[in-house]
Design an enzyme around this catalytic site. Structure first.
Site, PDB file in Angstrom:
ATOM      1  CE  LYS A  52      -6.951  -1.238   7.278  1.00  0.00           C
ATOM      2  NZ  LYS A  52      -7.701   0.088   6.818  1.00  0.00           N
ATOM      3  CB  SER A 129      -5.283   1.470   4.131  1.00  0.00           C
ATOM      4  OG  SER A 129      -6.101   1.623   5.261  1.00  0.00           O
ATOM      5  CB  SER A 153      -9.033   3.136   4.651  1.00  0.00           C
ATOM      6  OG  SER A 153      -7.665   3.546   4.381  1.00  0.00           O
TER       7      SER A 153
HETATM    8  N1  GLN Z   1      -5.314   7.212   2.285  1.00  0.00           N
HETATM    9  C1  GLN Z   1      -5.448   8.019   3.470  1.00  0.00           C
HETATM   10  C2  GLN Z   1      -4.282   7.931   4.205  1.00  0.00           C
HETATM   11  O1  GLN Z   1      -3.257   7.524   3.940  1.00  0.00           O
HETATM   12  C3  GLN Z   1      -6.594   7.183   4.279  1.00  0.00           C
HETATM   13  C4  GLN Z   1      -6.308   6.202   4.907  1.00  0.00           C
HETATM   14  C5  GLN Z   1      -7.499   5.518   5.777  1.00  0.00           C
HETATM   15  O2  GLN Z   1      -8.592   5.932   5.674  1.00  0.00           O
HETATM   16  N2  GLN Z   1      -7.070   4.830   6.924  1.00  0.00           N
HETATM   17  O3  GLN Z   1      -4.342   8.574   5.602  1.00  0.00           O
END
Ligand code: GLN
Length: 463
Positions: A52, A129, A153
């Site tokens: 990532k 994400s 994510s």
């Molecule tokens: N969708 C969540 C957010 O936007 C989780 C994102 C994540 O785990 N990085 O914060």
């Protein structure tokens, strides 16, 4: 795994990249490097990895999916990257993601959305994400990928692409070199199709790191390994707060079939209650923007990011030209976070959310048989070993409909993580697995803090 299989994967990437937009940056010399490398027999030899793009690498830029870091190259490798390289893994590229990890559909990337490889005929989201990491594994571009999970994510994209996604306990994998979103929740996670790969990668990364002040200590790791379960059958709790009427009926049926499978293997299943789980969304969206606002203040064009050549001030706002390089979602969170931290709101928002977070952890502790290694809870002798729930509330939507829902209100996107956030706030190890092959449904199993190995072993025993 062999040199040949690694080369086959690497050669498949340009075509997959064209179809699914998986990577932000690719190591174009990867095949050559692999051919030139002295081949030793190491734990991760010939395993091709995608990383990532919020985990720093010194040979490829690290953008966090943002324009503001478009040209940023780190002078060092993150600890987890060094560990992978030292174990023989080949890092092929940096995967696409929602900007700074904020999002659940992969649409908030400066580098355009990732397309879910499970649906060749329709453009569906891959989840976020860690969208590119999940798509890379699902499409077969890599053997495994690293993602980060702050509120879901790793697990949500794993569910949407029908692969394994493991979020370890907070502090188990070093965060040194992981660009912070919300550091009290951020975890590096592993995505793979096969348990034996996931286990190998975790065994490489599961080490204390002096460079990460929140890394789990050697003593606690030792204690945790002594209590790893060797049982044949387990007690599993289903929290009533995770059962929603809106779940699509085929998803519900798959979930119930999975519960039946557990029972047919001799495991006992109980209803349990985590009353504070219903507060997770507001707790999460109070605390994480506050941490993010603080972390993102370093992108001022002086420390990080580029300074506008002509000016630093626009319409009376300092750094506005530089910081307009953040996308809308990131800007929204900075505003929200700074508001939650301002003196007028701090006590009623931030402090309250911290207190509720403690309550949520206590609720989890009350249902687990094992005591919490960090906070010294007693453990419930009639409690459960694992908690089971669905990972997502729905199937992956099309990119179009996701985008439209987001335009109506950003909270529509926030709702995608209601089943994953509670475990993130409590720092618990959770693995999302697909009960059916190539079907975008995930179920997740959660263990007590630091009981990571039991969670992985239990899930793999269900195959
Ligand atoms: N969708 C969540 C957010 O936007 C989780 C994102 C994540 O785990 N990085 O914060």
């Amino acid at each position: 795994m062999s040199l040949r299989s690694a080369i086959t994967r690497i050669r498949s990437i340009p075509e997959l990249q064209k179809k699914y937009n998986i990577f932000i940056t690719l190591d174009r010399d990867a095949e050559q490097k692999l051919q030139d490398k002295e081949q030793k027999d190491q734990l991760l030899s010939y395993l091709v990895a995608g990383i990532k793009d919020n985990i720093v690498t010194k040979d490829m830029r690290t953008t966090c999916g943002s324009e503001i870091l478009n040209d940023y190259v780190s002078p060092y490798d993150a600890t987890c990257i060094k560990m992978l390289r030292d174990s023989g893994s080949i890092i092929i590229g940096k995967t696409n993601m929602d900007e700074f990890g904020m999002g659940s559909g992969g649409l908030h990337s400066y580098f355009k959305p990732v397309i879910n490889p499970l649906f060749d005929d329709q453009k569906k989201v891959a989840g976020g994400s860690s969208s590119g990491s999940a798509a890379a594994v699902a499409a077969g571009a890599v053997d495994f990928a690293l993602g980060t999970d702050t509120g879901g994510s790793v697990r949500l994209p794993a569910a949407y692409t029908s692969i394994l996604g493991f979020k370890p306990s907070y502090g188990r994998i070093s965060r040194h070199g992981v660009i912070a979103y919300a550091q009290s929740l951020d975890c590096v996670g592993i995505l793979a199709k096969e348990y034996y790969i996931l286990k190998k990668v975790f065994s490489v990364l599961d080490k204390h790191d002096d460079k990460d002040p929140t890394s789990l200590s050697k003593e606690l790791r030792e204690k945790a390994s002594q209590r790893t379960k060797k049982n044949k059958t387990f007690r599993i709790g289903i929290p009533q707060e995770f059962i929603q009427n809106s779940i699509p009926s085929e998803m519900r049926t798959t979930y119930l079939n999975f519960v039946e499978k557990l029972m047919s293997k001799g495991h006992e299943v109980f209803p349990v209650t985590i009353p504070s789980a219903k507060d997770s969304l507001p707790i999460y969206y109070t605390l994480t923007p506050a941490e993010a606002a603080s972390n993102l203040s370093r992108y001022d064009g002086i420390r990080y990011g580029e300074r506008d050549e002509k000016r630093d001030i626009q319409d009376g706002t300092l750094f506005a030209p530089t910081r307009s390089k953040f996308g809308t979602e990131v800007q929204n969170r900075i505003i929200l976070g700074n508001y939650n931290l301002c003196s007028a709101a701090f006590k009623d928002h931030y402090v309250k959310a911290q207190k509720l977070r403690v309550k949520l952890i206590n609720d989890f502790d009350a249902v687990f048989r094992l005591p919490n290694l960090l906070f010294g809870s007693k453990g419930n002798e009639n409690g459960v070993d694992f908690i089971l729930s669905l990972t997502a509330t729905n199937y992956p939507p099309t990119i179009d409909s996701f985008h439209k829902a987001d335009l109506v209100s950003p909270t529509n996107e926030y709702l995608n993580d209601v089943f994953t956030m509670p475990m993130s706030l409590a720092g618990l190890p959770t693995l999302s697995l697909p009960p059916l092959k190539n079907v975008p449904i995930g179920v997740q199993l959660t263990g007590q803090y630091a009981d990571d190995i039991s969670v992985i072993d239990f899930c793999s025993s269900l195959e």
